[in-house]
Design an enzyme around this catalytic site. Sequence first.
Site, PDB file in Angstrom:
ATOM      1  CB  SER A  46     -17.219 -12.428  25.842  1.00 22.67           C
ATOM      2  OG  SER A  46     -17.636 -12.642  27.141  1.00 22.67           O
ATOM      3  CE1 TYR A  82     -19.114 -17.545  25.350  1.00 26.53           C
ATOM      4  CE2 TYR A  82     -18.854 -15.947  27.114  1.00 26.53           C
ATOM      5  CZ  TYR A  82     -19.159 -16.241  25.793  1.00 26.53           C
ATOM      6  OH  TYR A  82     -19.492 -15.223  24.920  1.00 26.53           O
TER       7      TYR A  82
HETATM    8  P1  NDP Z   1     -24.828 -17.964  18.032  1.00 28.76           P
HETATM    9  O1  NDP Z   1     -25.038 -19.153  18.894  1.00 28.76           O
HETATM   10  O2  NDP Z   1     -26.043 -17.215  17.556  1.00 28.76           O
HETATM   11  O3  NDP Z   1     -23.965 -18.370  16.756  1.00 28.76           O
HETATM   12  C1  NDP Z   1     -22.796 -19.123  16.898  1.00 28.76           C
HETATM   13  C2  NDP Z   1     -22.210 -19.385  15.537  1.00 28.76           C
HETATM   14  O4  NDP Z   1     -21.038 -20.175  15.700  1.00 28.76           O
HETATM   15  C3  NDP Z   1     -23.166 -20.181  14.645  1.00 28.76           C
HETATM   16  O5  NDP Z   1     -23.144 -19.637  13.348  1.00 28.76           O
HETATM   17  C4  NDP Z   1     -22.561 -21.580  14.633  1.00 28.76           C
HETATM   18  O6  NDP Z   1     -22.742 -22.304  13.445  1.00 28.76           O
HETATM   19  C5  NDP Z   1     -21.082 -21.267  14.806  1.00 28.76           C
HETATM   20  N1  NDP Z   1     -20.399 -22.426  15.367  1.00 28.76           N
HETATM   21  C6  NDP Z   1     -20.547 -22.953  16.607  1.00 28.76           C
HETATM   22  N2  NDP Z   1     -19.779 -24.044  16.742  1.00 28.76           N
HETATM   23  C7  NDP Z   1     -19.130 -24.224  15.567  1.00 28.76           C
HETATM   24  C8  NDP Z   1     -18.203 -25.190  15.073  1.00 28.76           C
HETATM   25  N3  NDP Z   1     -17.788 -26.197  15.839  1.00 28.76           N
HETATM   26  N4  NDP Z   1     -17.781 -25.067  13.804  1.00 28.76           N
HETATM   27  C9  NDP Z   1     -18.192 -24.057  13.016  1.00 28.76           C
HETATM   28  N5  NDP Z   1     -19.068 -23.100  13.429  1.00 28.76           N
HETATM   29  C10 NDP Z   1     -19.537 -23.199  14.683  1.00 28.76           C
HETATM   30  O7  NDP Z   1     -23.853 -16.999  18.840  1.00 28.76           O
HETATM   31  P2  NDP Z   1     -23.796 -15.403  18.937  1.00 28.76           P
HETATM   32  O8  NDP Z   1     -24.039 -14.810  17.613  1.00 28.76           O
HETATM   33  O9  NDP Z   1     -24.617 -14.965  20.079  1.00 28.76           O
HETATM   34  O10 NDP Z   1     -22.250 -15.180  19.353  1.00 28.76           O
HETATM   35  C11 NDP Z   1     -21.231 -15.049  18.394  1.00 28.76           C
HETATM   36  C12 NDP Z   1     -19.924 -14.747  19.113  1.00 28.76           C
HETATM   37  O11 NDP Z   1     -20.068 -13.566  19.910  1.00 28.76           O
HETATM   38  C13 NDP Z   1     -19.475 -15.853  20.067  1.00 28.76           C
HETATM   39  O12 NDP Z   1     -18.062 -15.972  20.023  1.00 28.76           O
HETATM   40  C14 NDP Z   1     -19.901 -15.333  21.417  1.00 28.76           C
HETATM   41  O13 NDP Z   1     -19.116 -15.857  22.451  1.00 28.76           O
HETATM   42  C15 NDP Z   1     -19.677 -13.853  21.236  1.00 28.76           C
HETATM   43  N6  NDP Z   1     -20.440 -13.029  22.152  1.00 28.76           N
HETATM   44  C16 NDP Z   1     -21.816 -13.005  22.116  1.00 28.76           C
HETATM   45  C17 NDP Z   1     -22.490 -12.183  22.977  1.00 28.76           C
HETATM   46  C18 NDP Z   1     -23.968 -12.109  22.953  1.00 28.76           C
HETATM   47  O14 NDP Z   1     -24.511 -11.248  23.647  1.00 28.76           O
HETATM   48  N7  NDP Z   1     -24.664 -12.923  22.180  1.00 28.76           N
HETATM   49  C19 NDP Z   1     -21.798 -11.333  23.941  1.00 28.76           C
HETATM   50  C20 NDP Z   1     -20.363 -11.458  23.895  1.00 28.76           C
HETATM   51  C21 NDP Z   1     -19.732 -12.270  23.029  1.00 28.76           C
HETATM   52  P3  NDP Z   1     -24.228 -22.809  13.002  1.00 28.76           P
HETATM   53  O15 NDP Z   1     -24.946 -21.584  12.559  1.00 28.76           O
HETATM   54  O16 NDP Z   1     -24.017 -23.723  11.891  1.00 28.76           O
HETATM   55  O17 NDP Z   1     -24.812 -23.453  14.213  1.00 28.76           O
END
Ligand code: NDP
Length: 256
Positions: A148, A161
């Site tokens: 990120s 984070y």
């Molecule tokens: P979301 O919150 O939309 O999705 C997160 C995903 O991670 C979900 O599918 C969730 O599962 C899964 N997850 C969370 N905890 C667990 C766990 N303990 N075990 C298994 N699965 C888990 O996040 P984003 O799509 O926004 O982000 C995805 C990645 O991109 C992250 O690493 C984030 O830090 C990174 N990122 C995002 C940015 C953004 O602008 N959104 C910018 C920079 C980085 P479930 O669907 O079952 O809840």
Amino acid sequence: MTFDKNSFSLAGKVALITGGARGIGQFYSIALSKYGADIFVVSASQKGWEDTTQKVEANGQKVAFLQQDITNPDAADDIVAAAVAEFGHLDILINNAGVQLRNDVLDFKDEDWRSVIDVNLNGLYYLSHAAAKVMAKQQHGKIINIGSMQSYRAGKRIFPYTASKHAVMGLTKAYADALAPYHIQVNGLAPGYISTEMTKPLQEDPVRGPEIAAHIPSGDWGQPEQLMGPMVFLASEASDYVTGVMLPVDGGYLLR
Ligand code: NDP
């Protein structure tokens, strides 16, 4: 290796994607399946499974799901074994699952620190280790860790984070070095400010929202689709001589 348009093909490849059924992770599932990979998703809940099935199958590929908490250290080998049992091998691991908790500095709770570090760093490590053991035997593989802008910069209300995403950068380098002899490349992809559910509070913050947009050279937030091409590149043999880098996909945010 001969370079041609097939260098980006993922035909016959199997990708394990954490959190690959919704949010940005779903875009990685769609991108890799468009280029021929079968997809194995692990997520905490079953959210998005049906929709992702339709989208991956529309690309002519297979998809399977496992509901598992990646923070459970005992689950990692089983997750990887389940992907191998389903599709026969494992070529690509995308460590995408991540969480973010915000609070003011003096109010930040230890339990919130622990839960973010547990998903974003510990879960990522357990799965990388489990996948590396399988990939080392195969003598090939790609591990792609999602970083990120907080892999590079501070974050005034998101301490665990920021700490976790810096650590992801460190682990990416150390694993790239250690796994290179097995022909496994380990890279990171660092999305910039992407318009998603996770960033909604930030986009809607009357101070930070406009501040961030003004900091991006193009002036606009990124779209998840803009991460798809870089992800296919990092997952494909076109990037076989690239290892240990964190590729920012940020519209130039880090330039300023
Ligand atoms: P979301 O919150 O939309 O999705 C997160 C995903 O991670 C979900 O599918 C969730 O599962 C899964 N997850 C969370 N905890 C667990 C766990 N303990 N075990 C298994 N699965 C888990 O996040 P984003 O799509 O926004 O982000 C995805 C990645 O991109 C992250 O690493 C984030 O830090 C990174 N990122 C995002 C940015 C953004 O602008 N959104 C910018 C920079 C980085 P479930 O669907 O079952 O809840």
